[in-house]
Design an enzyme around this catalytic site. Structure first.
Site, PDB file in Angstrom:
ATOM      1  N   GLU A  80       0.833  -1.212   0.000  1.00 20.97           N
ATOM      2  CA  GLU A  80       0.000   0.000   0.000  1.00 20.97           C
ATOM      3  C   GLU A  80       0.868   1.264   0.000  1.00 20.97           C
ATOM      4  O   GLU A  80       1.872   1.338   0.685  1.00 20.97           O
ATOM      5  CB  GLU A  80      -0.903   0.015   1.237  1.00 20.97           C
ATOM      6  CG  GLU A  80      -1.933  -1.107   1.269  1.00 20.97           C
ATOM      7  CD  GLU A  80      -3.040  -0.921   0.239  1.00 20.97           C
ATOM      8  OE1 GLU A  80      -3.161   0.186  -0.328  1.00 20.97           O
ATOM      9  OE2 GLU A  80      -3.777  -1.911   0.005  1.00 20.97           O
ATOM     10  N   CYS A 142      -7.300  -2.180   8.236  1.00 22.14           N
ATOM     11  CA  CYS A 142      -5.962  -2.228   7.627  1.00 22.14           C
ATOM     12  C   CYS A 142      -5.430  -0.822   7.468  1.00 22.14           C
ATOM     13  O   CYS A 142      -4.280  -0.525   7.834  1.00 22.14           O
ATOM     14  CB  CYS A 142      -6.017  -2.958   6.289  1.00 22.14           C
ATOM     15  SG  CYS A 142      -6.308  -4.721   6.530  1.00 22.14           S
ATOM     16  N   HIS A 165      -1.456  -5.650   1.469  1.00 18.15           N
ATOM     17  CA  HIS A 165      -2.697  -6.415   1.356  1.00 18.15           C
ATOM     18  C   HIS A 165      -2.433  -7.653   0.489  1.00 18.15           C
ATOM     19  O   HIS A 165      -1.748  -7.552  -0.531  1.00 18.15           O
ATOM     20  CB  HIS A 165      -3.794  -5.564   0.683  1.00 18.15           C
ATOM     21  CG  HIS A 165      -4.735  -4.929   1.660  1.00 18.15           C
ATOM     22  ND1 HIS A 165      -4.959  -3.577   1.705  1.00 18.15           N
ATOM     23  CD2 HIS A 165      -5.537  -5.478   2.629  1.00 18.15           C
ATOM     24  CE1 HIS A 165      -5.842  -3.314   2.663  1.00 18.15           C
ATOM     25  NE2 HIS A 165      -6.207  -4.443   3.232  1.00 18.15           N
TER      26      HIS A 165
HETATM   27  N1  PCA Z   1      -8.207  -7.069   6.353  1.00 15.10           N
HETATM   28  C1  PCA Z   1      -9.084  -5.998   6.757  1.00 15.10           C
HETATM   29  C2  PCA Z   1      -8.940  -5.889   8.215  1.00 15.10           C
HETATM   30  C3  PCA Z   1      -8.299  -7.153   8.658  1.00 15.10           C
HETATM   31  C4  PCA Z   1      -7.764  -7.749   7.427  1.00 15.10           C
HETATM   32  O1  PCA Z   1      -7.015  -8.757   7.359  1.00 15.10           O
HETATM   33  C5  PCA Z   1      -8.867  -4.705   5.958  1.00 15.10           C
HETATM   34  O2  PCA Z   1      -8.490  -4.788   4.769  1.00 15.10           O
HETATM   35  O3  PCA Z   1      -9.091  -3.631   6.478  1.00 15.10           O
END
Ligand code: PCA
Length: 200
Positions: A80, A142, A165
Site C-alpha cells: 500500500e 488495515c 494487502h
Molecule cells: N483485512 C481488513 C482488516 C483485517 C484484514 O485482514 C482490511 O483490509 O481492512
C-alpha cells in the site's frame, strides 16, 4: 541484526480464516535478509488494534514494522502507498461500525509509506508472482493500523513502516466460495520477497 515487527490479523466479517495470521505465525523467529522477524497478531477492532500495534512497537523497538491484511477479492500482492485519517466501514469484531471518523483528531490527512514499495512489487514479480502498488488501503482496520504505524514513524525517524494487502488463500476460498485465491506457500513467498528488499 535488525528487527522487523510483522503483524497479521485475526479472522473478521465473512472470512473464517485470515491467511495473514498464518503467514505471520510461520515467519515468527525467522531471519530474512538482515532482519529477525518478530510476529504479532492484531485484533480486528477499531478501539483496540491501533493501540495494540503501537504497544508492540514500543515493547519490541523494531527497525521496521510491516503489517499484513487480507483483501478478499484482490488477485495480486499489493503493497500500500498511503494511509488516510479516516475510519469507516462495516462492523468490526466488537460490533462497532464507525462512520467517517478521524483516526487521530490532530493527525495529518494521510501518510505515505516510507518503505520501498516499487522495489517490493518488482521483487515479488521477480520470484514469479503477480504484484502491484495499491493506492488505497480502504478505511477499515488495515488502513487504521497502517495510519497508526506511520503516525508513530513520523515521531520516531528511522522507523520503516508499511502495509501489504494479500489475496485470499485457497484454504479461505474453500470456506468462503467467491474469492480469487492463491496457495499459502505462494502468499508467503511473496511476503518474504518483500521483506528481503528492506535489506538491499
Ligand atoms: N483485512 C481488513 C482488516 C483485517 C484484514 O485482514 C482490511 O483490509 O481492512
Amino acid at each position: 541484526m535488525k528487527t522487523l515487527l510483522l503483524t497479521g490479523f485475526e479472522p473478521f466479517l465473512k472470512y473464517p480464516v485470515n491467511p495473514t495470521m498464518k503467514i505471520a505465525e510461520e515467519l515468527h523467529g525467522m531471519k530474512i535478509g538482515g532482519y529477525q522477524i518478530h510476529s504479532e497478531i492484531l485484533p480486528v477492532e477499531f478501539s483496540v488494534s491501533g493501540d495494540r500495534l503501537v504497544e508492540h512497537i514500543m515493547a519490541i523497538k523494531p527497525d521496521a514494522v510491516l503489517s499484513l491484511g487480507l483483501s478478499g477479492g484482490r488477485f495480486k500482492i499489493t503493497p500500500e502507498r498511503i494511509a488516510i485519517n479516516v475510519s469507516d466501514g462495516p462492523v468490526d469484531n466488537s460490533g462497532h461500525a464507525p462512520v467517517d471518523e478521524p483516526i487521530m483528531e490532530d493527525g495529518a490527512d494521510g501518510y505515505f509509506t516510507n518503505m520501498p514499495i516499487r522495489k517490493m512489487v518488482d521483487a515479488v514479480k521477480k520470484v514469479g508472482l503477480p504484484a502491484d502498488i495499491s493506492n488505497t488501503a480502504g478505511a477499515y482496520l488495515c488502513n487504521n493500523v497502517m495510519y497508526r504505524a506511520l503516525h508513530h514513524a513520523q515521531q520516531h525517524p528511522g522507523l520503516l513502516a508499511g502495509f501489504i494487502h494479500i489475496p485470499a488463500s485457497h484454504e479461505l476460498a474453500v470456506e468462503h466460495g467467491r474469492v480469487p485465491s492463491w496457495s499459502h506457500e505462494d502468499l508467503k513467498r511473496g511476503i518474504v520477497a518483500c521483506i528481503k528488499v528492506l535489506s538491499e
